[in-house]
Enzyme design. Sequence first.
Site, PDB file in Angstrom:
ATOM      1  N   LYS A   1       0.844  -1.192   0.000  1.00 30.32           N
ATOM      2  CA  LYS A   1       0.000   0.000   0.000  1.00 30.32           C
ATOM      3  C   LYS A   1       0.885   1.249   0.000  1.00 30.32           C
ATOM      4  O   LYS A   1       1.987   1.202   0.525  1.00 30.32           O
ATOM      5  CB  LYS A   1      -0.912   0.010   1.231  1.00 30.32           C
ATOM      6  CG  LYS A   1      -1.746  -1.255   1.424  1.00 30.32           C
ATOM      7  CD  LYS A   1      -2.842  -1.395   0.383  1.00 30.32           C
ATOM      8  CE  LYS A   1      -3.701  -2.632   0.663  1.00 30.32           C
ATOM      9  NZ  LYS A   1      -4.793  -2.780  -0.307  1.00 30.32           N
TER      10      LYS A   1
ATOM     11  N   LYS B   1      -1.992   1.277  -2.848  1.00 29.08           N
ATOM     12  CA  LYS B   1      -2.087   0.342  -3.966  1.00 29.08           C
ATOM     13  C   LYS B   1      -1.687   0.973  -5.288  1.00 29.08           C
ATOM     14  O   LYS B   1      -1.250   0.272  -6.199  1.00 29.08           O
ATOM     15  CB  LYS B   1      -3.495  -0.241  -4.051  1.00 29.08           C
ATOM     16  CG  LYS B   1      -4.601   0.792  -4.246  1.00 29.08           C
ATOM     17  CD  LYS B   1      -5.951   0.127  -4.483  1.00 29.08           C
ATOM     18  CE  LYS B   1      -6.464  -0.559  -3.242  1.00 29.08           C
ATOM     19  NZ  LYS B   1      -7.814  -1.155  -3.476  1.00 29.08           N
TER      20      LYS B   1
ATOM     21  N   ASP C   1      -1.205  -5.160  -5.600  1.00 31.97           N
ATOM     22  CA  ASP C   1      -2.652  -5.021  -5.524  1.00 31.97           C
ATOM     23  C   ASP C   1      -3.248  -5.372  -6.879  1.00 31.97           C
ATOM     24  O   ASP C   1      -2.585  -5.266  -7.911  1.00 31.97           O
ATOM     25  CB  ASP C   1      -3.032  -3.598  -5.112  1.00 31.97           C
ATOM     26  CG  ASP C   1      -4.340  -3.575  -4.345  1.00 31.97           C
ATOM     27  OD1 ASP C   1      -5.391  -3.722  -4.988  1.00 31.97           O
ATOM     28  OD2 ASP C   1      -4.309  -3.437  -3.113  1.00 31.97           O
TER      29      ASP C   1
ATOM     30  N   HIS D   1      -6.367 -13.400  -7.746  1.00 31.38           N
ATOM     31  CA  HIS D   1      -7.221 -12.417  -7.073  1.00 31.38           C
ATOM     32  C   HIS D   1      -8.612 -12.476  -7.694  1.00 31.38           C
ATOM     33  O   HIS D   1      -8.754 -12.744  -8.884  1.00 31.38           O
ATOM     34  CB  HIS D   1      -6.652 -11.009  -7.188  1.00 31.38           C
ATOM     35  CG  HIS D   1      -7.272 -10.055  -6.210  1.00 31.38           C
ATOM     36  ND1 HIS D   1      -8.497  -9.467  -6.429  1.00 31.38           N
ATOM     37  CD2 HIS D   1      -6.860  -9.616  -4.998  1.00 31.38           C
ATOM     38  CE1 HIS D   1      -8.801  -8.696  -5.394  1.00 31.38           C
ATOM     39  NE2 HIS D   1      -7.830  -8.775  -4.508  1.00 31.38           N
ATOM     40  N   ARG D   2      -9.634 -12.204  -6.862  1.00 28.34           N
ATOM     41  CA  ARG D   2     -11.018 -12.367  -7.325  1.00 28.34           C
ATOM     42  C   ARG D   2     -11.728 -11.028  -7.546  1.00 28.34           C
ATOM     43  O   ARG D   2     -12.945 -10.932  -7.382  1.00 28.34           O
ATOM     44  CB  ARG D   2     -11.796 -13.219  -6.330  1.00 28.34           C
ATOM     45  CG  ARG D   2     -11.840 -12.662  -4.917  1.00 28.34           C
ATOM     46  CD  ARG D   2     -12.683 -13.537  -3.999  1.00 28.34           C
ATOM     47  NE  ARG D   2     -12.806 -12.954  -2.659  1.00 28.34           N
ATOM     48  CZ  ARG D   2     -13.702 -13.340  -1.758  1.00 28.34           C
ATOM     49  NH1 ARG D   2     -14.559 -14.300  -2.056  1.00 28.34           N
ATOM     50  NH2 ARG D   2     -13.752 -12.779  -0.569  1.00 28.34           N
TER      51      ARG D   2
ATOM     52  N   HIS E   1      -8.091 -15.622  -3.124  1.00 28.63           N
ATOM     53  CA  HIS E   1      -8.685 -14.880  -2.014  1.00 28.63           C
ATOM     54  C   HIS E   1     -10.051 -15.479  -1.682  1.00 28.63           C
ATOM     55  O   HIS E   1     -10.853 -15.751  -2.574  1.00 28.63           O
ATOM     56  CB  HIS E   1      -8.818 -13.407  -2.384  1.00 28.63           C
ATOM     57  CG  HIS E   1      -7.501 -12.711  -2.480  1.00 28.63           C
ATOM     58  ND1 HIS E   1      -7.137 -11.698  -1.631  1.00 28.63           N
ATOM     59  CD2 HIS E   1      -6.439 -12.912  -3.300  1.00 28.63           C
ATOM     60  CE1 HIS E   1      -5.915 -11.288  -1.940  1.00 28.63           C
ATOM     61  NE2 HIS E   1      -5.478 -12.017  -2.954  1.00 28.63           N
TER      62      HIS E   1
ATOM     63  N   LYS F   1     -12.726  -6.999   7.034  1.00 26.81           N
ATOM     64  CA  LYS F   1     -13.613  -5.939   6.546  1.00 26.81           C
ATOM     65  C   LYS F   1     -14.499  -6.389   5.387  1.00 26.81           C
ATOM     66  O   LYS F   1     -15.408  -5.665   4.997  1.00 26.81           O
ATOM     67  CB  LYS F   1     -12.776  -4.733   6.097  1.00 26.81           C
ATOM     68  CG  LYS F   1     -11.962  -4.971   4.818  1.00 26.81           C
ATOM     69  CD  LYS F   1     -11.162  -3.738   4.418  1.00 26.81           C
ATOM     70  CE  LYS F   1     -10.404  -3.975   3.114  1.00 26.81           C
ATOM     71  NZ  LYS F   1      -9.634  -2.789   2.693  1.00 26.81           N
TER      72      LYS F   1
ATOM     73  N   GLY G   1      -8.659  -6.127   5.828  1.00 23.27           N
ATOM     74  CA  GLY G   1      -9.031  -5.549   7.118  1.00 23.27           C
ATOM     75  C   GLY G   1      -8.620  -6.372   8.321  1.00 23.27           C
ATOM     76  O   GLY G   1      -9.266  -6.293   9.369  1.00 23.27           O
TER      77      GLY G   1
ATOM     78  N   GLY H   1      -2.329  -6.262   4.707  1.00 22.62           N
ATOM     79  CA  GLY H   1      -1.821  -5.101   3.989  1.00 22.62           C
ATOM     80  C   GLY H   1      -1.620  -3.940   4.932  1.00 22.62           C
ATOM     81  O   GLY H   1      -0.525  -3.667   5.418  1.00 22.62           O
TER      82      GLY H   1
END
Length: 475
Positions: free
Chosen positions: A175, A177, A203, A294-295, A327, A334, A381, A403
């Site tokens: 981050k 990102k 990211d 990654h989704r 993921h 979060k 999160g 992250g």
Amino acid sequence: MSPQTETKAKVGFKAGVKDYKLTYYTPDYQTKDTDILAAFRVTPQPGVPPEEAGAAVAAESSTGTWTTVWTDGLTSLDRYKGRCYEIEPVPGEDNQFIAYVAYPLDLFEEGSVTNMFTSIVGNVFGFKALRALRLEDLRIPYAYVKTFQGPPHGIQVERDKLNKYGRPLLGCTIKPKLGLSAKNYGRAVYECLRGGLDFTKDDENVNSQPFMRWRDRFLFCAEAIYKSQAETGEIKGHYLNATAGTCEEMLKRAVFARELGVPIVMHDYLTGGFTANTTLSHYCRDNGLLLHIHRAMHAVIDRQKNHGMHFRVLAKALRLSGGDHIHAGTVVGKLEGEREITLGFVDLLRDDYIKKDRSRGIYFTQDWVSLPGVIPVASGGIHVWHMPALTEIFGDDSVLQFGGGTLGHPWGNAPGAVANRVALEACVQARNEGRDLAREGNAIIREACKWSPELAAACEVWKEIKFEFPAMDTL
């Protein structure tokens, strides 16, 4: 001449529209081991009977159309049509039910998630007779599973490549990102890996933008990997995002990553598409690269309870198409993810044989016939106070990815990584000693703080942070 053709030749072609249920609703049908089975949550328009709605789904996702056509007589519909073979009401819903549909295997191209989805989740989702339609689950027959390569390597091969056993793996998404230069980005990667993480990650938004072109990022990240490996004596990796605007460009980036000698690349499998993902997966197996998935975009498809497609279906599709990580939510962070539902599709990703379990949202028994498993990634999160719960929920075969929970440490990136590694090691040791992580988690973290000032500082920063909102997707 087929019997059906013979009959039509005798009686003549009768044009017109007839109810779908006359042809496609077959409650006496006995499903075959070779059928693809689907469970749809159907919300019909007022006045449309459940049998007609379920039959319409079967028809429009297989051989049917809105009217009788003369070319029906040139094939055997009984061999190729989808069949709605069972309808079950949804508890607590007045006008909603689960329609079970069986599809003959010959409807689908071998080894193609793209073709399978084009039929099963194609135009039928815009059908006017339905207010909403959601694909809850699929049973992929082992005859079809064996036409796919699946994950490039799988869980055990990844562990052997990394020489890391007996604990979850630790990761971190860099981050901010977007906006960092390649050199500063590489510096952040180095600090995190030096501090004790196994992986860092691009990211999903990071491809090749004006502020940081992909080749520069790859070079500085490779430098960070080799430097941190030399200092720590551990194998390290960074998920280099190879996602691009064309398959050719994607493969060019993967080739460059292989030439640099890094262990893993990354792909955004929904925005990139299943054809691109399967192509990259095949390249990764042939060239010894791990593949992180990654989704991004999944919640557009799966978050609404009544329409779209559940993530467990997307997870199964990914296992077929190929990926070593994906993921999968966190339960405690979060992002959306109810515990039992999340554990259901985590089982579908990792295990070889998964029994039907409606308490976890699993509608069908699934046999993967030794297709390699996929490591679920918990990300979004999460911070050190979540470590006991994450270790207990996901177990060893997982990646726990922090992250902001690494880079937000008040002392910097490397101390943030140290805090996460210490918290993880403390939780694994406590678990191995027989302590209850669910009940004693906070005490375990506090004890570890006594001999890790980095962890103590992290605990102080995030002691008040919670994401307590009800899950949208429930059983």
